[in-house]
Design a protein around this motif. Structure first.
Motif, PDB file in Angstrom:
ATOM      1  N   LYS A  41      66.506  22.880  94.809  1.00 37.31           N
ATOM      2  CA  LYS A  41      67.118  22.854  93.480  1.00 37.31           C
ATOM      3  C   LYS A  41      66.796  24.134  92.703  1.00 37.31           C
ATOM      4  O   LYS A  41      67.650  24.673  91.980  1.00 37.31           O
ATOM      5  CB  LYS A  41      66.655  21.617  92.715  1.00 37.31           C
ATOM      6  CG  LYS A  41      67.233  20.307  93.238  1.00 37.31           C
ATOM      7  CD  LYS A  41      66.756  19.117  92.418  1.00 37.31           C
ATOM      8  CE  LYS A  41      67.368  17.801  92.908  1.00 37.31           C
ATOM      9  NZ  LYS A  41      68.825  17.753  92.672  1.00 37.31           N
ATOM     10  N   ILE A  42      65.578  24.627  92.833  1.00 36.99           N
ATOM     11  CA  ILE A  42      65.202  25.864  92.147  1.00 36.99           C
ATOM     12  C   ILE A  42      65.995  27.040  92.707  1.00 36.99           C
ATOM     13  O   ILE A  42      66.501  27.887  91.951  1.00 36.99           O
ATOM     14  CB  ILE A  42      63.688  26.098  92.278  1.00 36.99           C
ATOM     15  CG1 ILE A  42      62.919  25.052  91.464  1.00 36.99           C
ATOM     16  CG2 ILE A  42      63.319  27.503  91.832  1.00 36.99           C
ATOM     17  CD1 ILE A  42      61.441  24.989  91.785  1.00 36.99           C
ATOM     18  N   ALA A  43      66.117  27.118  94.027  1.00 37.59           N
ATOM     19  CA  ALA A  43      66.886  28.207  94.633  1.00 37.59           C
ATOM     20  C   ALA A  43      68.331  28.196  94.139  1.00 37.59           C
ATOM     21  O   ALA A  43      68.911  29.250  93.842  1.00 37.59           O
ATOM     22  CB  ALA A  43      66.837  28.091  96.152  1.00 37.59           C
ATOM     23  N   LYS A  44      68.895  27.010  94.025  1.00 36.74           N
ATOM     24  CA  LYS A  44      70.267  26.881  93.520  1.00 36.74           C
ATOM     25  C   LYS A  44      70.356  27.338  92.068  1.00 36.74           C
ATOM     26  O   LYS A  44      71.324  28.006  91.668  1.00 36.74           O
ATOM     27  CB  LYS A  44      70.735  25.433  93.660  1.00 36.74           C
ATOM     28  CG  LYS A  44      72.183  25.218  93.267  1.00 36.74           C
ATOM     29  CD  LYS A  44      72.600  23.778  93.518  1.00 36.74           C
ATOM     30  CE  LYS A  44      74.065  23.550  93.107  1.00 36.74           C
ATOM     31  NZ  LYS A  44      74.481  22.135  93.358  1.00 36.74           N
ATOM     32  N   ALA A  45      69.351  27.000  91.260  1.00 39.05           N
ATOM     33  CA  ALA A  45      69.348  27.388  89.842  1.00 39.05           C
ATOM     34  C   ALA A  45      69.210  28.899  89.676  1.00 39.05           C
ATOM     35  O   ALA A  45      69.757  29.482  88.735  1.00 39.05           O
ATOM     36  CB  ALA A  45      68.220  26.670  89.106  1.00 39.05           C
ATOM     37  N   CYS A  46      68.484  29.535  90.578  1.00 36.80           N
ATOM     38  CA  CYS A  46      68.247  30.979  90.484  1.00 36.80           C
ATOM     39  C   CYS A  46      69.402  31.808  91.034  1.00 36.80           C
ATOM     40  O   CYS A  46      69.561  32.981  90.664  1.00 36.80           O
ATOM     41  CB  CYS A  46      66.975  31.338  91.239  1.00 36.80           C
ATOM     42  SG  CYS A  46      65.440  30.766  90.464  1.00 36.80           S
ATOM     43  N   ALA A  47      70.199  31.221  91.920  1.00 31.69           N
ATOM     44  CA  ALA A  47      71.213  31.977  92.653  1.00 31.69           C
ATOM     45  C   ALA A  47      72.232  32.703  91.772  1.00 31.69           C
ATOM     46  O   ALA A  47      72.561  33.864  92.047  1.00 31.69           O
ATOM     47  CB  ALA A  47      71.926  31.061  93.644  1.00 31.69           C
ATOM     48  N   LYS A 258      68.255  21.570  84.158  1.00 33.48           N
ATOM     49  CA  LYS A 258      68.452  22.449  82.995  1.00 33.48           C
ATOM     50  C   LYS A 258      68.031  23.893  83.293  1.00 33.48           C
ATOM     51  O   LYS A 258      68.212  24.783  82.455  1.00 33.48           O
ATOM     52  CB  LYS A 258      67.623  21.943  81.809  1.00 33.48           C
ATOM     53  CG  LYS A 258      67.887  20.505  81.397  1.00 33.48           C
ATOM     54  CD  LYS A 258      69.257  20.330  80.789  1.00 33.48           C
ATOM     55  CE  LYS A 258      69.450  18.909  80.261  1.00 33.48           C
ATOM     56  NZ  LYS A 258      70.822  18.693  79.740  1.00 33.48           N
ATOM     57  N   MET A 259      67.478  24.114  84.480  1.00 30.88           N
ATOM     58  CA  MET A 259      66.888  25.416  84.763  1.00 30.88           C
ATOM     59  C   MET A 259      67.920  26.529  84.913  1.00 30.88           C
ATOM     60  O   MET A 259      67.683  27.660  84.481  1.00 30.88           O
ATOM     61  CB  MET A 259      66.016  25.332  86.015  1.00 30.88           C
ATOM     62  CG  MET A 259      64.693  24.615  85.790  1.00 30.88           C
ATOM     63  SD  MET A 259      63.538  25.565  84.763  1.00 30.88           S
ATOM     64  CE  MET A 259      63.004  26.832  85.939  1.00 30.88           C
ATOM     65  N   ALA A 260      69.062  26.261  85.522  1.00 35.53           N
ATOM     66  CA  ALA A 260      70.049  27.324  85.743  1.00 35.53           C
ATOM     67  C   ALA A 260      70.506  27.930  84.417  1.00 35.53           C
ATOM     68  O   ALA A 260      70.575  29.161  84.281  1.00 35.53           O
ATOM     69  CB  ALA A 260      71.243  26.787  86.530  1.00 35.53           C
ATOM     70  N   GLY A 264      69.659  31.759  83.128  1.00 36.68           N
ATOM     71  CA  GLY A 264      70.750  32.646  82.753  1.00 36.68           C
ATOM     72  C   GLY A 264      70.536  33.278  81.388  1.00 36.68           C
ATOM     73  O   GLY A 264      70.728  34.490  81.210  1.00 36.68           O
ATOM     74  N   HIS A 265      70.126  32.459  80.407  1.00 31.75           N
ATOM     75  CA  HIS A 265      69.871  32.989  79.063  1.00 31.75           C
ATOM     76  C   HIS A 265      68.715  33.990  79.083  1.00 31.75           C
ATOM     77  O   HIS A 265      68.787  35.054  78.457  1.00 31.75           O
ATOM     78  CB  HIS A 265      69.531  31.838  78.106  1.00 31.75           C
ATOM     79  CG  HIS A 265      70.659  30.908  77.857  1.00 31.75           C
ATOM     80  ND1 HIS A 265      70.483  29.619  77.389  1.00 31.75           N
ATOM     81  CD2 HIS A 265      71.998  31.050  78.010  1.00 31.75           C
ATOM     82  CE1 HIS A 265      71.652  29.029  77.268  1.00 31.75           C
ATOM     83  NE2 HIS A 265      72.581  29.878  77.642  1.00 31.75           N
TER      84      HIS A 265
END
Length: 281
Positions: A41-47, A258-260, A264-265
Motif C-alpha cells: 500500500k505504501i509503494a502504491k501511495a508513493c508511485a 490517505k497517504m498518497a 503529493g501535497h
C-alpha cells in the motif's frame, strides 16, 4: 542556507537538495502478512510522485506506557520479517534498537538503526550502533534542546561512522503534551548532518490514555507541511490501514489510504522550497 552532507541508503540520497526521503510504515510489526500488505500500500501511495521510501517497523516497543501493553514480535522474528520485506520490495529498512547487544544483529538486516528519543544520550548504545557502519537515525530526546544533539552526533562520529541523521519528534511542554519548535530544525542542521522530522510522534500525547499514549493525528499533516517548508531532508510518518485498532501509537498514525494525497501535497511543497537558494536543511 545551511548545507548538510548527504547520507546514502540503498538508492536513496538523504540531504542536500534531494527530495525528502520518506520513512514510513506501521509503528509495530504485527506479522509478515501485515508488513507485506503495508509495504504494498505504501509503494502504491508513493508511485505517483516517484517518492522513495524507507520501510519502518519496530520488532519491540520497549518503552510502552504500561507493562500490560503489547511490545511486539521480538528481535529474532522481527528481523526475519524485515529481511523478507527488504528482499521482496527492494526498499531500505529502518528499525529501533534499545541496547548495545541488538545493534550488530539488527544491522545485518536493516539499513538504518534508529535510536529512540529516550535513549539518545546512552553512550554505550550510540557507540555500538556507530560501530556497525549502518546509517543511524537518532531521535532528539523530548527533554533535550536542539543544540544538545551536537554532542550526540559527536559520540557516534567518534566511531568513524558519520552516516548520521538527526530527528526531531517534539519537545516536552507539560503533562502528556509535546510541542514542535521549528527553530530546532535549522539549529540541528548546523551540525552538518541531515535533519528528519517525525510528524506522527510529534502529535503524540505521551501516556495520555493512562496505560497507552494518546495523540492528535489530524495535526500530523500540518506539522509535516511546516517541516517541509523549513527544508528538512526526510520525513518520518507512521501509517496503518486501521489506526484506531493498531497495537501501538494508533492515535498518531495516518490511515494508509490517505497517504498518497498527503505525499503529493508534501512533494509539491518540497520541490518549491528546494528550488530556492535561501532555504535548505
Amino acid at each position: 542556507m545551511i548545507e548538510t552532507r548527504t547520507v546514502s541508503v540503498g538508492d536513496i540520497d538523504i540531504g542536500g537538495r534531494a527530495p525528502f526521503a520518506l520513512i514510513t510504515g506501521p509503528c509495530q510489526l504485527e506479522s509478515l502478512d501485515h508488513a507485506r500488505m503495508m509495504a504494498e500500500k505504501i509503494a502504491k501511495a508513493c508511485a505517483p510522485t516517484g517518492t522513495k521510501f524507507i520501510f519502518k517497523a519496530s520488532y519491540d516497543k520497549a518503552n510502552r506506557s504500561s507493562i500490560s501493553t503489547e511490545r511486539g514480535l521480538g528481535l529474532e522474528e522481527g528481523l526475519k520479517i524485515l529481511g523478507q520485506i527488504k528482499a521482496e520490495f527492494g526498499v531500505p529498512i529502518l528499525t529501533d534498537v534499545h541496547d548495545a547487544a541488538q545493534c550488530a544483529p539488527a544491522a545485518e538486516v536493516c539499513d538504518i538503526l534508529q535510536i529512540p528519543a529516550f535513549l539518545c544520550r546512552q553512550t554505550d548504545l550510540l557507540l555500538a550502533a556507530g560501530k556497525t557502519g549502518a546509517a543511524l537515525n537518532v531521535k532528539k530526546g523530548q527533554f533535550l534542546a536542539p543544540w544538545d544533539m551536537g554532542n550526540v552526533a559527536e559520540k557516534i562520529a567518534s566511531t568513524g561512522n558519520e552516516r548520521i541523521l538527526l530527528c526531531d519528534r517534539g519537545t516536552s511542554f507539560g503533562y502528556n503534551t509535546l510541542v514542535s519548535d521549528f527553530r530546532g530544525l535549522p539549529i540541528m542542521a548546523r551540525t552538518g548532518y541531515p535533519v528528519v522530522f517525525d510528524a506522527t510522534h510529534s502529535v503524540q500525547q505521551p501516556g495520555g490514555q493512562g496505560t497507552t499514549s494518546g495523540g492528535q493525528r489530524e495535526f500530523a499533516p500540518v506539522l509535516a507541511r511546516a517541516a517541509v517548508a523549513v527544508g528538512v531532508s526526510a520525513l518520518f510518518i507512521e501509517t496503518h490501514e486501521d489506526p484506531d485498532n493498531a497495537p501501538s501509537d494508533g492515535p498518531n498514525m495516518i490511515p494508509v489510504d490517505k497517504m498518497a494525497a498527503l505525499i503529493g501535497h508534501l512533494r509539491a511543497l518540497d520541490d518549491l522550497i528546494k528550488s530556492q537558494d535561501d532555504i535548505l536543511l
